[in-house]
Motif scaffolding. Structure first.
Motif, PDB file in Angstrom:
ATOM      1  N   ASP A 108       0.848  -1.193   0.000  1.00  6.86           N
ATOM      2  CA  ASP A 108       0.000   0.000   0.000  1.00  6.86           C
ATOM      3  C   ASP A 108       0.886   1.247   0.000  1.00  6.86           C
ATOM      4  OD1 ASP A 108      -1.883   1.957   0.292  1.00  6.86           O
ATOM      5  OD2 ASP A 108      -2.947   0.990   1.949  1.00  6.86           O
ATOM      6  N   GLY A 109       0.908   1.953  -1.121  1.00  3.39           N
ATOM      7  CA  GLY A 109       1.753   3.144  -1.226  1.00  3.39           C
ATOM      8  C   GLY A 109       1.224   4.343  -0.464  1.00  3.39           C
ATOM      9  N   ASN A 110      -0.027   4.324  -0.037  1.00  3.10           N
ATOM     10  CA  ASN A 110      -0.626   5.456   0.671  1.00  3.10           C
ATOM     11  C   ASN A 110      -0.637   5.283   2.185  1.00  3.10           C
ATOM     12  OD1 ASN A 110      -1.267   6.742  -1.802  1.00  3.10           O
ATOM     13  ND2 ASN A 110      -3.120   5.485  -1.986  1.00  3.10           N
ATOM     14  N   ARG A 111      -0.145   4.164   2.659  1.00  6.36           N
ATOM     15  CA  ARG A 111      -0.192   3.895   4.103  1.00  6.36           C
ATOM     16  C   ARG A 111       1.218   3.936   4.682  1.00  6.36           C
ATOM     17  NH1 ARG A 111      -3.840  -0.903   6.820  1.00  6.36           N
ATOM     18  NH2 ARG A 111      -3.827  -0.064   8.954  1.00  6.36           N
ATOM     19  N   PRO A 112       1.491   4.871   5.620  1.00  7.35           N
ATOM     20  CA  PRO A 112       2.861   5.002   6.153  1.00  7.35           C
ATOM     21  C   PRO A 112       3.186   4.028   7.287  1.00  7.35           C
ATOM     22  CG  PRO A 112       1.487   6.749   7.019  1.00  7.35           C
ATOM     23  CD  PRO A 112       0.628   5.977   6.061  1.00  7.35           C
ATOM     24  N   TYR A 113       2.185   3.555   8.012  1.00  9.25           N
ATOM     25  CA  TYR A 113       2.444   2.659   9.148  1.00  9.25           C
ATOM     26  C   TYR A 113       1.242   1.764   9.386  1.00  9.25           C
ATOM     27  CZ  TYR A 113      -0.566   5.768  11.907  1.00  9.25           C
ATOM     28  OH  TYR A 113      -1.621   6.497  12.370  1.00  9.25           O
ATOM     29  N   MET A 114       1.449   0.763  10.279  1.00 10.35           N
ATOM     30  CA  MET A 114       0.366  -0.144  10.670  1.00 10.35           C
ATOM     31  C   MET A 114       0.452  -0.390  12.170  1.00 10.35           C
ATOM     32  SD  MET A 114      -0.619  -3.905   9.188  1.00 10.35           S
ATOM     33  CE  MET A 114      -1.270  -3.172   7.687  1.00 10.35           C
ATOM     34  N   GLU A 115      -0.659  -0.241  12.854  1.00 10.98           N
ATOM     35  CA  GLU A 115      -0.707  -0.383  14.312  1.00 10.98           C
ATOM     36  C   GLU A 115      -1.390  -1.700  14.686  1.00 10.98           C
ATOM     37  OE1 GLU A 115      -2.891   1.919  18.037  1.00 10.98           O
ATOM     38  OE2 GLU A 115      -2.145   3.084  16.320  1.00 10.98           O
ATOM     39  N   PHE A 116      -0.774  -2.439  15.610  1.00 16.87           N
ATOM     40  CA  PHE A 116      -1.338  -3.698  16.100  1.00 16.87           C
ATOM     41  C   PHE A 116      -2.037  -3.469  17.441  1.00 16.87           C
ATOM     42  CE2 PHE A 116       1.541  -5.196  12.946  1.00 16.87           C
ATOM     43  CZ  PHE A 116       1.123  -6.468  12.566  1.00 16.87           C
ATOM     44  N   GLN A 117      -2.901  -4.396  17.788  1.00 17.39           N
ATOM     45  CA  GLN A 117      -3.578  -4.354  19.067  1.00 17.39           C
ATOM     46  C   GLN A 117      -2.574  -4.653  20.189  1.00 17.39           C
ATOM     47  OE1 GLN A 117      -3.833  -6.657  16.775  1.00 17.39           O
ATOM     48  NE2 GLN A 117      -3.993  -8.722  17.651  1.00 17.39           N
ATOM     49  N   PRO A 118      -2.902  -4.340  21.462  1.00 19.25           N
ATOM     50  CA  PRO A 118      -1.978  -4.667  22.560  1.00 19.25           C
ATOM     51  C   PRO A 118      -1.607  -6.152  22.553  1.00 19.25           C
ATOM     52  CG  PRO A 118      -3.708  -3.223  23.359  1.00 19.25           C
ATOM     53  CD  PRO A 118      -4.086  -3.586  21.949  1.00 19.25           C
ATOM     54  N   LEU A 119      -0.318  -6.426  22.680  1.00 14.48           N
ATOM     55  CA  LEU A 119       0.197  -7.796  22.619  1.00 14.48           C
ATOM     56  C   LEU A 119       1.174  -8.031  23.763  1.00 14.48           C
ATOM     57  CD1 LEU A 119       1.010  -7.879  18.787  1.00 14.48           C
ATOM     58  CD2 LEU A 119      -0.967  -8.965  19.892  1.00 14.48           C
ATOM     59  N   ASP A 120       1.369  -9.307  24.104  1.00 16.88           N
ATOM     60  CA  ASP A 120       2.375  -9.636  25.109  1.00 16.88           C
ATOM     61  C   ASP A 120       3.755  -9.623  24.457  1.00 16.88           C
ATOM     62  OD1 ASP A 120       2.667 -12.025  23.705  1.00 16.88           O
ATOM     63  OD2 ASP A 120       1.330 -13.119  25.033  1.00 16.88           O
ATOM     64  N   LYS A 121       4.772  -9.841  25.276  1.00 13.66           N
ATOM     65  CA  LYS A 121       6.147  -9.718  24.804  1.00 13.66           C
ATOM     66  C   LYS A 121       6.472 -10.731  23.705  1.00 13.66           C
ATOM     67  CE  LYS A 121      10.806  -9.150  26.670  1.00 13.66           C
ATOM     68  NZ  LYS A 121      11.629  -9.168  27.916  1.00 13.66           N
ATOM     69  N   VAL A 122       5.952 -11.962  23.820  1.00 12.11           N
ATOM     70  CA  VAL A 122       6.251 -13.008  22.840  1.00 12.11           C
ATOM     71  C   VAL A 122       5.680 -12.643  21.477  1.00 12.11           C
ATOM     72  CG1 VAL A 122       5.906 -15.436  22.263  1.00 12.11           C
ATOM     73  CG2 VAL A 122       6.355 -14.776  24.624  1.00 12.11           C
ATOM     74  N   HIS A 123       4.431 -12.217  21.437  1.00 10.60           N
ATOM     75  CA  HIS A 123       3.801 -11.873  20.164  1.00 10.60           C
ATOM     76  C   HIS A 123       4.430 -10.622  19.555  1.00 10.60           C
ATOM     77  CE1 HIS A 123       0.816 -14.664  21.783  1.00 10.60           C
ATOM     78  NE2 HIS A 123       0.354 -14.805  20.545  1.00 10.60           N
ATOM     79  N   ARG A 124       4.849  -9.663  20.411  1.00 11.98           N
ATOM     80  CA  ARG A 124       5.524  -8.471  19.869  1.00 11.98           C
ATOM     81  C   ARG A 124       6.865  -8.850  19.248  1.00 11.98           C
ATOM     82  NH1 ARG A 124       4.424  -6.161  24.875  1.00 11.98           N
ATOM     83  NH2 ARG A 124       6.657  -5.895  25.245  1.00 11.98           N
ATOM     84  N   SER A 125       7.552  -9.821  19.856  1.00  9.01           N
ATOM     85  CA  SER A 125       8.830 -10.254  19.288  1.00  9.01           C
ATOM     86  C   SER A 125       8.633 -10.866  17.902  1.00  9.01           C
ATOM     87  CB  SER A 125       9.500 -11.256  20.224  1.00  9.01           C
ATOM     88  OG  SER A 125       8.745 -12.454  20.316  1.00  9.01           O
ATOM     89  N   VAL A 126       7.502 -11.539  17.677  1.00 12.84           N
ATOM     90  CA  VAL A 126       7.204 -12.097  16.359  1.00 12.84           C
ATOM     91  C   VAL A 126       7.045 -10.972  15.343  1.00 12.84           C
ATOM     92  CG1 VAL A 126       5.528 -13.424  15.013  1.00 12.84           C
ATOM     93  CG2 VAL A 126       6.154 -14.184  17.315  1.00 12.84           C
ATOM     94  N   VAL A 127       6.313  -9.910  15.725  1.00 11.06           N
ATOM     95  CA  VAL A 127       6.106  -8.767  14.823  1.00 11.06           C
ATOM     96  C   VAL A 127       7.438  -8.075  14.537  1.00 11.06           C
ATOM     97  CG1 VAL A 127       4.912  -6.573  14.501  1.00 11.06           C
ATOM     98  CG2 VAL A 127       3.750  -8.461  15.663  1.00 11.06           C
ATOM     99  N   HIS A 128       8.271  -7.900  15.558  1.00 15.16           N
ATOM    100  CA  HIS A 128       9.588  -7.287  15.352  1.00 15.16           C
ATOM    101  C   HIS A 128      10.406  -8.096  14.353  1.00 15.16           C
ATOM    102  CE1 HIS A 128      10.011  -3.862  18.113  1.00 15.16           C
ATOM    103  NE2 HIS A 128       9.240  -4.525  18.962  1.00 15.16           N
ATOM    104  N   ASP A 129      10.369  -9.403  14.484  1.00 12.78           N
ATOM    105  CA  ASP A 129      11.132 -10.273  13.592  1.00 12.78           C
ATOM    106  C   ASP A 129      10.662 -10.137  12.145  1.00 12.78           C
ATOM    107  OD1 ASP A 129      13.043 -12.387  13.057  1.00 12.78           O
ATOM    108  OD2 ASP A 129      11.315 -13.714  12.804  1.00 12.78           O
ATOM    109  N   ILE A 130       9.360 -10.159  11.950  1.00  8.01           N
ATOM    110  CA  ILE A 130       8.811 -10.040  10.593  1.00  8.01           C
ATOM    111  C   ILE A 130       9.126  -8.672  10.006  1.00  8.01           C
ATOM    112  CG2 ILE A 130       6.694 -10.070   9.234  1.00  8.01           C
ATOM    113  CD1 ILE A 130       5.509 -11.949  11.347  1.00  8.01           C
ATOM    114  N   ALA A 131       9.024  -7.611  10.820  1.00  6.82           N
ATOM    115  CA  ALA A 131       9.300  -6.256  10.349  1.00  6.82           C
ATOM    116  C   ALA A 131      10.758  -6.111   9.921  1.00  6.82           C
ATOM    117  CB  ALA A 131       8.969  -5.246  11.442  1.00  6.82           C
ATOM    118  N   GLU A 132      11.665  -6.672  10.698  1.00 10.62           N
ATOM    119  CA  GLU A 132      13.085  -6.578  10.357  1.00 10.62           C
ATOM    120  C   GLU A 132      13.371  -7.296   9.037  1.00 10.62           C
ATOM    121  OE1 GLU A 132      17.460  -7.581  12.348  1.00 10.62           O
ATOM    122  OE2 GLU A 132      15.603  -8.020  13.436  1.00 10.62           O
TER     123      GLU A 132
END
Length: 240
Positions: A60-84
């Motif tokens: 999506d060229g018009n979307r600068p960011y994406m926000e996730f719902q509140p997550l625990d540390k394990v699930h946030r680490s998954v998102v960090h890994d995919i983002a990197e």
């Protein structure tokens, strides 16, 4: 007796204590493995879900960011890994264990100072919040400029909160403190000593001359006292 003995011998003996403990341990291991398998399946499903969402963000060229719902540390680490892996930047905001969530940005659209300040303060980031923080920053900038333009002689000088004379009231009394303060008032001509209190009104030159005269007179008295007594003829006579 032979028949009874054969019947009793054919019956299964009660399980030993060690056998019961082994069965319990095996049961616990099986339950733990099932729980771990369930958690792995859940994380795999979440990873697939996060990959799909971030994939849509990249496309999506018009979307600068994406926000996730509140997550625990394990699930946030998954998102960090995919983002990197996807060349994105992930940042977490909020309180751990309460409402901590993660936002993934495109590296060419990193958050502004206003957005970072708003998210760190727990404010949602939207158009209204952006306008409010922009106005606050503008007002602060104008205030800083006015302070820089203000001349040094017009800046307020902080005054002492208490009067130094009040420190000693409990020791010498109010009247004595006021009297002492009056005696130390500044006199422009003679410093802290009023001119009417000066007893010696001589000039410095006259004072120095008088001091020299006193020294000379003192030396003459000492010389006179050291001379031996003389008779009427003027000759000195040694005393025995």
């Amino acid at each position: 007796m032979d028949l009874l003995g054969s019947i009793l011998g054919s019956m299964d003996k009660p399980p030993s204590r060690d056998k019961k403990e082994k069965e319990l341990i095996e049961k616990q291991k099986k339950e733990l493995e099932q729980l771990r398998s369930k958690e792995r399946d859940e994380l795999n499903r979440f990873r697939k879900y996060a990959e799909e969402r971030l994939g849509r963000l990249i496309k999506d060229g018009n979307r600068p960011y994406m926000e996730f719902q509140p997550l625990d540390k394990v699930h946030r680490s998954v998102v960090h890994d995919i983002a990197e892996i996807g060349g994105l930047a992930a940042m977490s905001f909020g309180v751990e264990g309460v409402d901590r969530y993660i936002v993934v940005y495109k590296k060419e659209h990193l958050p502004s100072e206003d957005e970072l300040a708003a998210r760190k303060n727990g404010d949602p980031w939207n158009k209204q919040t952006a306008e409010e923080y922009a106005e606050k920053r503008k007002q602060q900038k104008l205030l800083d400029q006015e302070r820089q333009k203000q001349p040094l002689d017009e800046k307020k000088v902080s005054a002492p909160v208490t009067n130094y004379k009040d420190k000693y009231v409990h020791l010498i009394g109010q009247d004595a403190a006021l009297e002492a303060a009056k005696k130390t008032e500044t006199n422009k001509s003679y410093g802290y000593v009023p001119s009417e209190n000066k007893r010696d009104l001589r000039s410095i030159e006259q004072t120095m001359a008088d001091i020299q005269a006193k020294k000379k007179l003192k030396i003459q008295h000492q010389v006179a006292s050291d001379e031996p007594p003389t008779d009427e003829g003027g000759s000195s006579e040694q005393l025995t």
